[in-house]
Design a protein around this motif. Structure first.
Motif, short mmCIF file in Angstrom:
data_model
loop_
_atom_site.label_atom_id
_atom_site.label_comp_id
_atom_site.label_asym_id
_atom_site.label_seq_id
_atom_site.Cartn_x
_atom_site.Cartn_y
_atom_site.Cartn_z
N GLY A 4 -1.25 5.07 7.23
CA GLY A 4 -1.46 4.34 8.68
C GLY A 4 -2.27 2.94 8.88
O GLY A 4 -1.56 2.11 9.76
N LYS A 5 -3.36 2.78 8.08
CA LYS A 5 -4.08 1.48 8.06
C LYS A 5 -3.09 0.36 7.48
O LYS A 5 -2.97 -0.48 7.97
CB LYS A 5 -5.05 1.80 7.17
CG LYS A 5 -6.16 0.17 7.28
CD LYS A 5 -6.70 0.10 8.59
CE LYS A 5 -7.71 -1.04 8.53
NZ LYS A 5 -8.23 -1.22 10.01
N SER A 6 -2.03 0.90 6.39
CA SER A 6 -1.43 -0.24 5.85
C SER A 6 -0.13 -0.72 6.78
O SER A 6 0.08 -1.63 6.84
CB SER A 6 -0.78 0.42 4.57
OG SER A 6 0.12 1.20 4.86
N GLU A 7 0.19 0.51 7.68
CA GLU A 7 1.18 0.24 8.51
C GLU A 7 0.84 -0.99 9.71
O GLU A 7 1.31 -1.85 10.09
CB GLU A 7 1.63 1.40 9.46
CG GLU A 7 2.72 2.12 8.42
CD GLU A 7 2.93 3.64 8.84
OE1 GLU A 7 2.30 3.98 9.90
OE2 GLU A 7 3.86 4.08 8.37
N VAL A 8 -0.67 -0.65 10.22
CA VAL A 8 -1.21 -1.74 11.13
C VAL A 8 -1.24 -3.27 10.48
O VAL A 8 -0.87 -3.90 11.20
CB VAL A 8 -2.62 -1.08 11.62
CG1 VAL A 8 -3.23 -2.19 12.49
CG2 VAL A 8 -2.37 0.11 12.26
N LEU A 9 -1.67 -3.02 9.17
CA LEU A 9 -1.63 -4.34 8.69
C LEU A 9 -0.49 -4.99 8.44
O LEU A 9 -0.43 -6.25 8.60
CB LEU A 9 -2.61 -4.38 7.43
CG LEU A 9 -4.06 -3.87 7.65
CD1 LEU A 9 -4.68 -3.54 6.25
CD2 LEU A 9 -4.95 -5.28 7.94
N LEU A 17 -3.93 -7.24 2.34
CA LEU A 17 -4.79 -6.13 2.63
C LEU A 17 -4.07 -4.90 2.87
O LEU A 17 -4.50 -3.88 2.27
CB LEU A 17 -5.43 -6.30 3.94
CG LEU A 17 -6.46 -7.34 4.07
CD1 LEU A 17 -6.90 -7.54 5.35
CD2 LEU A 17 -8.00 -6.85 3.31
N ALA A 18 -2.87 -4.91 3.32
CA ALA A 18 -1.86 -3.67 3.51
C ALA A 18 -1.68 -3.05 2.07
O ALA A 18 -1.71 -2.04 1.71
CB ALA A 18 -0.57 -3.91 4.24
N LEU A 22 -2.64 0.54 0.23
CA LEU A 22 -1.50 1.57 -0.40
C LEU A 22 -1.85 1.76 -1.79
O LEU A 22 -1.64 2.74 -2.27
CB LEU A 22 -0.20 0.52 -0.41
CG LEU A 22 0.33 0.91 1.07
CD1 LEU A 22 1.76 -0.01 1.30
CD2 LEU A 22 0.83 2.34 1.55
N ASP A 23 -2.53 0.73 -2.52
CA ASP A 23 -3.12 1.13 -3.93
C ASP A 23 -4.09 2.14 -4.07
O ASP A 23 -3.96 3.05 -4.69
CB ASP A 23 -3.80 -0.43 -4.47
CG ASP A 23 -2.51 -1.25 -4.71
OD1 ASP A 23 -1.33 -1.12 -4.89
OD2 ASP A 23 -2.80 -2.56 -4.84
N LEU A 37 7.47 4.30 -0.98
CA LEU A 37 8.27 3.36 -0.25
C LEU A 37 7.71 2.40 0.80
O LEU A 37 8.16 1.36 0.88
CB LEU A 37 9.18 4.51 0.82
CG LEU A 37 10.10 5.60 0.20
CD1 LEU A 37 10.70 6.44 1.18
CD2 LEU A 37 11.30 4.74 -0.60
N LYS A 38 6.41 2.61 1.05
CA LYS A 38 5.84 1.83 1.85
C LYS A 38 5.25 0.66 0.70
O LYS A 38 5.31 -0.61 1.26
CB LYS A 38 4.58 2.38 2.43
CG LYS A 38 4.78 2.97 3.84
CD LYS A 38 4.87 2.04 4.84
CE LYS A 38 5.44 2.92 6.01
NZ LYS A 38 5.86 1.89 7.06
#
Length: 202
Positions: A4-9, A17-18, A22-23, A37-38
């Protein structure tokens, strides 16, 4: 949380940062196709098309029916100017998920570049999924205009005006079709004036 945080970024175009979030997510859940996929999407944004494909393939190793993975591969191939592989990937995407609007749009655009009749059918499928898509009506209208299908082009541009009467490009293109394809200058003038009124610098 990490996804969720990565999607915002991603939305904020903070790609580095995203990717860090995800890492961390893939470290905690190494078999998650959602995270793969993200990550593939992140690399697409970053312009690393080989890693886009690698991560999409990693997800497909866990689930070979993931339409989004084929779509991301198609975009990577398209940006890499490998049209044949792009078409194959997008076609596989819609085979796995007939509601893949974005894949239908990309197929329409690729075939429209060649003025190929398949473009019309792919845009029709996109509109089957979203019959209020100004993007799809405009793309199909432009394709029809380019192949000198005046009636079809006007049909699509008028659909846009039903949804958005002040759409500048649709007004202009109606004027263009009426002037150049139908030789109706008086009627064309009305739509050129509409376009210039809605956007004085157009």
């Amino acid at each position: 949380y990490y996804v969720g945080k990565s999607e915002v970024l991603i939305a904020q175009k903070q790609i580095g940062l995203a990717k860090a979030f995800l890492d961390e997510a893939i470290h905690k859940s190494p078999g998650s196709t959602e995270i793969m996929l993200k990550t593939s999407e992140i690399y697409l944004w970053a312009g690393d098309y080989q890693k886009t494909i690698d991560w999409a393939n990693a997800a497909l190793n866990f689930d070979q029916y993931l339409a989004q993975a084929y779509y991301l591969k198609g975009m990577a191939h398209q940006y890499s100017k490998d049209t044949v592989k792009a078409v194959t990937s997008f076609q596989t995407a819609v085979e796995q998920d007939p509601m893949q609007y974005n894949a239908y749009m990309q197929l329409g655009k690729l075939y429209a570049l060649e003025n190929h009749e398949y473009a019309d059918a792919y845009y029709a499928n996109a509109l089957r999924i979203n019959d209020k898509s100004i993007e799809a009506y405009y793309a199909r209208g432009l394709y029809r205009q380019n192949i000198k299908n005046a009636e079809g082009a006007l049909e699509d541009y008028n659909e846009i005006l039903e949804l958005e009467p002040n759409h500048v490009a649709a007004n202009y293109n109606i004027g263009f079709v009426k002037l150049m394809l139908l030789e109706q200058p008086d009627s064309a003038k009305i739509f050129f004036e509409n376009a210039s009124n809605f956007a004085p610098t157009y």
